[in-house]
Motif scaffolding. Structure first.
Motif, PDB file in Angstrom:
ATOM      1  N   GLY A 111       0.749  -1.248  -0.153  1.00 26.11           N
ATOM      2  CA  GLY A 111      -0.090   0.033   0.075  1.00 26.11           C
ATOM      3  C   GLY A 111       0.799   1.125   0.001  1.00 26.11           C
ATOM      4  N   ARG A 112       2.364   1.178  -0.333  1.00 23.03           N
ATOM      5  CA  ARG A 112       3.081   2.138  -0.172  1.00 23.03           C
ATOM      6  C   ARG A 112       2.864   3.138  -1.432  1.00 23.03           C
ATOM      7  NH1 ARG A 112       9.345   2.196   0.398  1.00 23.03           N
ATOM      8  NH2 ARG A 112      10.103   4.454   0.131  1.00 23.03           N
ATOM      9  N   LEU A 113       2.653   4.459  -1.382  1.00 22.35           N
ATOM     10  CA  LEU A 113       2.734   4.973  -2.571  1.00 22.35           C
ATOM     11  C   LEU A 113       3.940   5.441  -3.248  1.00 22.35           C
ATOM     12  CD1 LEU A 113       0.228   6.433  -4.176  1.00 22.35           C
ATOM     13  CD2 LEU A 113       0.788   8.596  -2.933  1.00 22.35           C
ATOM     14  N   GLU A 114       4.184   5.238  -4.478  1.00 21.94           N
ATOM     15  CA  GLU A 114       5.464   5.479  -5.119  1.00 21.94           C
ATOM     16  C   GLU A 114       5.022   6.666  -6.285  1.00 21.94           C
ATOM     17  OE1 GLU A 114       7.039   1.958  -6.439  1.00 21.94           O
ATOM     18  OE2 GLU A 114       7.874   1.504  -4.336  1.00 21.94           O
ATOM     19  N   PHE A 115       6.107   7.526  -6.682  1.00 22.97           N
ATOM     20  CA  PHE A 115       5.933   8.350  -7.824  1.00 22.97           C
ATOM     21  C   PHE A 115       6.947   8.307  -8.713  1.00 22.97           C
ATOM     22  CE2 PHE A 115       6.690  12.795  -9.187  1.00 22.97           C
ATOM     23  CZ  PHE A 115       5.529  12.915  -9.842  1.00 22.97           C
ATOM     24  N   GLU A 116       6.478   8.343  -9.959  1.00 19.45           N
ATOM     25  CA  GLU A 116       7.478   8.358 -11.201  1.00 19.45           C
ATOM     26  C   GLU A 116       7.312   9.415 -11.797  1.00 19.45           C
ATOM     27  OE1 GLU A 116      10.494   7.246 -13.762  1.00 19.45           O
ATOM     28  OE2 GLU A 116       9.786   5.862 -11.993  1.00 19.45           O
ATOM     29  N   PRO A 117       8.161  10.580 -11.881  1.00 16.55           N
ATOM     30  CA  PRO A 117       7.936  11.771 -12.506  1.00 16.55           C
ATOM     31  C   PRO A 117       8.101  11.514 -14.131  1.00 16.55           C
ATOM     32  CG  PRO A 117      10.376  11.819 -11.759  1.00 16.55           C
ATOM     33  CD  PRO A 117       9.459  10.515 -11.037  1.00 16.55           C
ATOM     34  N   ASN A 118       7.692  12.750 -14.907  1.00 20.57           N
ATOM     35  CA  ASN A 118       7.759  12.437 -16.066  1.00 20.57           C
ATOM     36  C   ASN A 118       9.062  13.206 -16.583  1.00 20.57           C
ATOM     37  OD1 ASN A 118       7.472  15.336 -16.042  1.00 20.57           O
ATOM     38  ND2 ASN A 118       5.389  15.372 -16.834  1.00 20.57           N
ATOM     39  N   ALA A 119       9.391  13.207 -17.806  1.00 22.02           N
ATOM     40  CA  ALA A 119      10.677  13.983 -18.215  1.00 22.02           C
ATOM     41  C   ALA A 119      10.869  15.486 -18.218  1.00 22.02           C
ATOM     42  CB  ALA A 119      11.154  13.286 -19.401  1.00 22.02           C
ATOM     43  N   GLU A 120       9.915  15.973 -18.022  1.00 19.59           N
ATOM     44  CA  GLU A 120       9.956  17.539 -18.145  1.00 19.59           C
ATOM     45  C   GLU A 120      11.093  17.971 -17.293  1.00 19.59           C
ATOM     46  OE1 GLU A 120       8.741  21.037 -19.297  1.00 19.59           O
ATOM     47  OE2 GLU A 120       7.678  19.043 -19.678  1.00 19.59           O
ATOM     48  N   ASN A 121      11.825  19.011 -17.861  1.00 17.71           N
ATOM     49  CA  ASN A 121      12.752  19.917 -17.030  1.00 17.71           C
ATOM     50  C   ASN A 121      12.086  21.432 -16.678  1.00 17.71           C
ATOM     51  OD1 ASN A 121      15.081  21.176 -16.431  1.00 17.71           O
ATOM     52  ND2 ASN A 121      16.097  20.889 -18.177  1.00 17.71           N
ATOM     53  N   TYR A 122      12.289  21.303 -15.473  1.00 19.91           N
ATOM     54  CA  TYR A 122      11.657  22.695 -14.918  1.00 19.91           C
ATOM     55  C   TYR A 122      12.597  23.676 -14.538  1.00 19.91           C
ATOM     56  CZ  TYR A 122       7.262  20.079 -14.189  1.00 19.91           C
ATOM     57  OH  TYR A 122       6.082  19.533 -14.537  1.00 19.91           O
ATOM     58  N   LEU A 123      13.844  23.339 -15.238  1.00 17.29           N
ATOM     59  CA  LEU A 123      14.780  24.609 -15.019  1.00 17.29           C
ATOM     60  C   LEU A 123      14.699  25.849 -16.225  1.00 17.29           C
ATOM     61  CD1 LEU A 123      17.345  25.377 -13.429  1.00 17.29           C
ATOM     62  CD2 LEU A 123      18.839  24.278 -14.944  1.00 17.29           C
ATOM     63  N   LEU A 124      14.393  26.824 -15.750  1.00 14.36           N
ATOM     64  CA  LEU A 124      14.031  27.844 -16.631  1.00 14.36           C
ATOM     65  C   LEU A 124      15.275  28.273 -17.509  1.00 14.36           C
ATOM     66  CD1 LEU A 124      11.611  30.434 -15.072  1.00 14.36           C
ATOM     67  CD2 LEU A 124      11.044  28.908 -17.060  1.00 14.36           C
ATOM     68  N   GLU A 125      16.472  28.180 -16.903  1.00 15.63           N
ATOM     69  CA  GLU A 125      17.844  28.606 -17.641  1.00 15.63           C
ATOM     70  C   GLU A 125      18.045  27.569 -18.906  1.00 15.63           C
ATOM     71  OE1 GLU A 125      17.301  28.468 -14.421  1.00 15.63           O
ATOM     72  OE2 GLU A 125      17.767  30.397 -13.362  1.00 15.63           O
ATOM     73  N   ALA A 126      17.542  26.475 -18.493  1.00 21.84           N
ATOM     74  CA  ALA A 126      17.869  25.781 -19.656  1.00 21.84           C
ATOM     75  C   ALA A 126      16.637  25.026 -20.369  1.00 21.84           C
ATOM     76  CB  ALA A 126      18.525  24.085 -19.191  1.00 21.84           C
ATOM     77  N   PHE A 127      15.553  25.924 -20.282  1.00 23.55           N
ATOM     78  CA  PHE A 127      14.189  25.557 -21.025  1.00 23.55           C
ATOM     79  C   PHE A 127      14.372  25.355 -22.484  1.00 23.55           C
ATOM     80  CE2 PHE A 127       9.791  26.148 -22.679  1.00 23.55           C
ATOM     81  CZ  PHE A 127       9.354  25.397 -21.625  1.00 23.55           C
ATOM     82  N   GLY A 128      13.849  24.124 -22.882  1.00 20.00           N
ATOM     83  CA  GLY A 128      13.823  23.865 -24.392  1.00 20.00           C
ATOM     84  C   GLY A 128      15.116  23.121 -24.913  1.00 20.00           C
ATOM     85  N   LEU A 129      16.012  23.268 -24.039  1.00 23.16           N
ATOM     86  CA  LEU A 129      17.218  22.379 -24.350  1.00 23.16           C
ATOM     87  C   LEU A 129      17.280  20.963 -24.444  1.00 23.16           C
ATOM     88  CD1 LEU A 129      20.011  24.774 -22.882  1.00 23.16           C
ATOM     89  CD2 LEU A 129      19.308  24.727 -25.104  1.00 23.16           C
ATOM     90  N   GLU A 130      17.698  20.191 -25.293  1.00 21.07           N
ATOM     91  CA  GLU A 130      17.719  18.883 -25.486  1.00 21.07           C
ATOM     92  C   GLU A 130      18.897  18.153 -25.145  1.00 21.07           C
ATOM     93  OE1 GLU A 130      15.824  18.014 -29.064  1.00 21.07           O
ATOM     94  OE2 GLU A 130      13.936  18.557 -28.652  1.00 21.07           O
ATOM     95  N   SER A 131      19.034  16.966 -24.993  1.00 22.50           N
ATOM     96  CA  SER A 131      20.317  16.127 -25.129  1.00 22.50           C
ATOM     97  C   SER A 131      20.870  16.151 -26.254  1.00 22.50           C
ATOM     98  CB  SER A 131      20.297  14.842 -24.383  1.00 22.50           C
ATOM     99  OG  SER A 131      19.614  14.808 -22.929  1.00 22.50           O
ATOM    100  N   ILE A 132      22.261  16.209 -26.378  1.00 26.26           N
ATOM    101  CA  ILE A 132      22.975  16.397 -27.724  1.00 26.26           C
ATOM    102  C   ILE A 132      24.146  15.321 -27.919  1.00 26.26           C
ATOM    103  CG2 ILE A 132      24.211  17.862 -29.240  1.00 26.26           C
ATOM    104  CD1 ILE A 132      23.078  20.226 -27.426  1.00 26.26           C
ATOM    105  N   ARG A 133      23.996  14.463 -29.149  1.00 25.38           N
ATOM    106  CA  ARG A 133      24.956  13.647 -29.297  1.00 25.38           C
ATOM    107  C   ARG A 133      25.970  14.194 -30.385  1.00 25.38           C
ATOM    108  NH1 ARG A 133      22.053   9.546 -30.194  1.00 25.38           N
ATOM    109  NH2 ARG A 133      22.776   8.090 -28.099  1.00 25.38           N
ATOM    110  N   ALA A 134      27.324  14.306 -30.145  1.00 25.33           N
ATOM    111  CA  ALA A 134      28.121  14.816 -30.995  1.00 25.33           C
ATOM    112  C   ALA A 134      28.250  13.912 -32.399  1.00 25.33           C
ATOM    113  CB  ALA A 134      29.290  14.682 -30.373  1.00 25.33           C
TER     114      ALA A 134
END
Length: 295
Positions: A111-134
């Motif tokens: 009965g223990r409640l567990e939370f799995e967050p979505n992948a949203e990035n809430y840091l405004l300074e990096a808003f919209g930036l995605e991971s980059i592969r060289a």
């Protein structure tokens, strides 16, 4: 009422949002990182976690709901209580609760409640930036010295810094950074003439595109009188055209936050000016609200 939408909005500006009698969503910051195995650069981020022990009402969520919807403080409190009762009843009869804007709650066998967050990035300074592969377009030797690896890392830094500095508009930043990776050339010692020409070209592109983008950003201020938010870009563009036809020539799509595109009647350098403008058009457009990227 989509309460999780209001919680998600607050998490961009606050480190903790308490849902009275349910629990608190808390943000955790992490620095930018590089994964050598996959050659992937990840931007700085702020992810969310859940603490079921923090349930006392601090007024933050109630105030946000009241201001954004135009209802009274007491009515906003009742709306939150109703939503929390629904969440609890749902979890009592089901093994999971899905909050699209935040993540998923599940119950284990005890009965223990567990939370799995979505992948949203809430840091405004990096808003919209995605991971980059060289992406490397020149061959490299399998066994490289440590000095060669550091040489490559140093060459990547200006591109990363250039992209992260222009965080105000998510879509242009993403395009900007991705375009630069697509033309990145892995530096090697003793390069021939063709390799040197390949390196020179994208550097000129970076300079011209960065200058153009900076000029566009200056026209959008931090305090915005929002007409609405839309899941599809074409819906946001249609709203902008509609406002233009109604005489609001300054209307524009200002940013993409999470899954939504935000359309503003007008933007202002100060919050007081934005609130005054909202009052002026509030009778005709009662659903209008003020988004302040900087309080």
């Amino acid at each position: 009422m989509n309460l999780e939408k209001h919680i998600s909005f607050l998490l961009y500006r606050h480190d903790c949002v308490v849902v009275p009698e349910f629990g608190a969503f808390i943000t955790q910051k992490s620095n930018s990182a590089y994964t050598p195995e996959t050659a992937v650069f990840s931007p700085p981020s702020k992810k969310i976690a859940f603490n079921p022990s923090l349930i006392l009402n601090d007024g933050l969520l109630v105030q946000e709901l009241a201001q954004s919807t135009g209802i009274s403080f007491e009515k906003a409190k009742e709306e939150i209580e109703t939503t929390v009762r629904f969440w609890k009843n749902h979890l009592n009869t089901n093994s999971s609760l899905v909050l699209a804007e935040l993540g998923n709650f599940t119950k284990d066998e005890t009965g223990r409640l567990e939370f799995e967050p979505n992948a949203e990035n809430y840091l405004l300074e990096a808003f919209g930036l995605e991971s980059i592969r060289a992406k490397y377009i020149l061959p490299t030797e399998n066994n490289q010295s440590s000095s060669t690896i550091w040489w490559k890392a140093a060459a990547m830094v200006p591109i990363l810094i250039g992209g992260f500095l222009y965080f105000g508009k998510p879509q242009p930043v993403t395009d900007y950074v991705n375009q630069q990776w697509s033309g990145f050339v892995s530096p090697v010692f003793n390069p021939n003439t063709e390799a040197a020409k390949a390196v020179a070209s994208p550097i000129k592109i970076v300079e011209s595109e960065a200058t153009t983008y900076k000029e566009e950003v200056l026209t959008v201020y931090d305090h915005q009188v929002i007409s609405g938010s839309f899941r599809k870009l074409e819906e946001a563009n249609a709203q902008v055209e509609k406002l233009h036809e109604q005489g609001f020539t300054a209307a524009k799509m200002t940013q993409k936050k999470g899954s939504y595109y935000y359309v503003a009647f007008k933007t202002f350098p100060t919050k007081d000016e934005a609130q005054q403008y909202r009052r002026e058009i509030g009778e005709e457009f009662p659903e209008t609200w003020v988004l302040s990227l900087k309080d």
